[in-house]
Write a protein that holds these residues in place. Structure first.
Motif, short mmCIF file in Angstrom:
data_model
loop_
_atom_site.label_atom_id
_atom_site.label_comp_id
_atom_site.label_asym_id
_atom_site.label_seq_id
_atom_site.Cartn_x
_atom_site.Cartn_y
_atom_site.Cartn_z
N LEU A 146 21.89 46.82 47.23
CA LEU A 146 23.11 46.67 46.42
C LEU A 146 22.85 45.81 45.19
CD1 LEU A 146 25.81 46.23 49.20
CD2 LEU A 146 25.63 48.13 47.59
N SER A 147 21.95 44.84 45.29
CA SER A 147 21.67 43.97 44.14
C SER A 147 21.00 44.72 42.99
CB SER A 147 20.78 42.79 44.56
OG SER A 147 19.43 43.19 44.71
N LYS A 148 20.42 45.85 43.28
CA LYS A 148 19.75 46.64 42.24
C LYS A 148 20.75 47.38 41.37
CE LYS A 148 15.67 45.38 43.26
NZ LYS A 148 14.98 44.48 42.34
N ASP A 149 22.02 47.35 41.76
CA ASP A 149 23.11 47.96 40.99
C ASP A 149 22.92 49.46 40.74
OD1 ASP A 149 25.62 47.63 39.91
OD2 ASP A 149 24.88 47.22 37.90
N GLU A 150 22.31 50.12 41.71
CA GLU A 150 22.15 51.58 41.63
C GLU A 150 23.24 52.23 42.47
OE1 GLU A 150 18.25 53.34 42.35
OE2 GLU A 150 17.40 51.33 42.14
N ARG A 151 23.88 53.23 41.90
CA ARG A 151 24.87 54.00 42.66
C ARG A 151 24.13 55.19 43.28
NH1 ARG A 151 30.63 52.92 40.86
NH2 ARG A 151 31.10 54.79 42.04
N LEU A 152 23.89 55.08 44.57
CA LEU A 152 23.15 56.12 45.27
C LEU A 152 24.08 57.27 45.64
CD1 LEU A 152 21.06 53.80 47.65
CD2 LEU A 152 20.45 54.65 45.37
N VAL A 154 32.39 40.86 54.34
CA VAL A 154 31.72 40.54 53.07
C VAL A 154 30.81 41.69 52.65
CG1 VAL A 154 30.08 38.98 51.92
CG2 VAL A 154 31.82 38.06 53.48
N TYR A 155 30.02 42.20 53.59
CA TYR A 155 29.12 43.33 53.27
C TYR A 155 29.93 44.55 52.85
CZ TYR A 155 25.20 40.76 55.29
OH TYR A 155 24.24 39.83 55.54
N ILE A 156 31.00 44.83 53.58
CA ILE A 156 31.83 45.99 53.24
C ILE A 156 32.52 45.79 51.90
CG2 ILE A 156 33.88 47.30 53.97
CD1 ILE A 156 32.83 46.91 56.88
N ALA A 157 32.95 44.58 51.62
CA ALA A 157 33.57 44.29 50.32
C ALA A 157 32.58 44.51 49.17
CB ALA A 157 34.11 42.87 50.30
N MET A 158 31.34 44.08 49.35
CA MET A 158 30.33 44.30 48.30
C MET A 158 30.15 45.80 48.05
SD MET A 158 27.34 41.39 48.86
CE MET A 158 26.68 42.16 50.31
N LEU A 159 30.11 46.56 49.13
CA LEU A 159 29.94 48.01 49.00
C LEU A 159 31.16 48.64 48.34
CD1 LEU A 159 27.75 50.08 50.04
CD2 LEU A 159 29.44 50.65 51.76
N CYS A 160 32.35 48.20 48.72
CA CYS A 160 33.59 48.74 48.13
C CYS A 160 33.66 48.45 46.63
CB CYS A 160 34.81 48.16 48.83
SG CYS A 160 35.05 48.79 50.50
N VAL A 161 33.28 47.26 46.22
CA VAL A 161 33.28 46.92 44.80
C VAL A 161 32.25 47.78 44.07
CG1 VAL A 161 32.70 45.10 43.13
CG2 VAL A 161 34.14 44.58 45.12
N HIS A 162 31.09 47.94 44.67
CA HIS A 162 30.01 48.71 44.04
C HIS A 162 30.41 50.17 43.80
CE1 HIS A 162 25.84 49.28 42.93
NE2 HIS A 162 25.78 50.35 43.71
N TYR A 163 31.13 50.75 44.76
CA TYR A 163 31.48 52.17 44.66
C TYR A 163 32.97 52.41 44.35
CZ TYR A 163 26.87 53.51 46.21
OH TYR A 163 25.51 53.70 46.29
N ASP A 164 33.71 51.34 44.16
CA ASP A 164 35.14 51.46 43.90
C ASP A 164 35.83 52.23 45.04
OD1 ASP A 164 37.46 50.92 42.47
OD2 ASP A 164 37.32 52.77 41.30
N LEU A 165 35.58 51.77 46.25
CA LEU A 165 36.14 52.39 47.45
C LEU A 165 37.12 51.42 48.11
CD1 LEU A 165 32.86 53.66 49.15
CD2 LEU A 165 34.48 55.04 47.84
N TYR A 166 38.01 51.96 48.93
CA TYR A 166 38.85 51.12 49.75
C TYR A 166 38.13 50.86 51.07
CZ TYR A 166 42.97 49.03 51.80
OH TYR A 166 43.84 48.14 52.39
#
Length: 130
Positions: free
Chosen positions: A39-45, A70-82
């Motif tokens: 996630l830190s690499k800021d790549e949208r896979l 916290v992990y799920i929140a990071m992922l949600c922010v990264h992909y703009d997901l709920y």
């Protein structure tokens, strides 16, 4: 919500090898590092790139521990997901497999330093980039 995640078959051996080399604790610690590192690499896979699920299985509690939100929140922010999105587990798996590959490549390039030295170097590099 998901209850478990499996790495790819290829990464089952990789997580075991990285756990031994890095000496940072149990395999779930390395899997957590892989998730955060990817996630830190800021790549949208893309979910289309997801690998097989024939590797190491982690329950949600073991994989993400008490900081699962916290992990799920990071992922949600990264992909703009709920946080209840049906693909959360698939993205976590995707980033764990991606992160394991990245960690292995980078840890091998750095030589034989310890996992703690590797982490300190990454944290220091991140702080210096602020």
């Amino acid at each position: 919500m998901f209850t478990s995640i499996k790495t790819s078959r290829e990464n089952k051996a990789l997580v075991t090898e990285l756990t031994r080399k890095m000496n940072l604790g149990a395999e779930n610690v390395v899997a957590r590092l892989a998730l955060a590192y990817s996630l830190s690499k800021d790549e949208r896979l893309e979910l289309s790139g997801i690998q097989d699920s024939q590797g190491k299985e982690y329950s949600r509690k073991v994989l993400l521990g008490e900081y699962d939100e916290v992990y799920i929140a990071m992922l949600c922010v990264h992909y703009d997901l709920y946080k209840t999105d049906k693909d959360i587990a698939r993205y976590i798996k995707l980033h764990i497999d991606h992160g394991l590959t990245l960690l292995n490549d980078e840890f091998n390039q750095k030589g034989t330093g310890s996992g703690l030295e590797f982490l300190i170097q990454k944290i220091d590099g991140g702080l210096n980039s602020l």
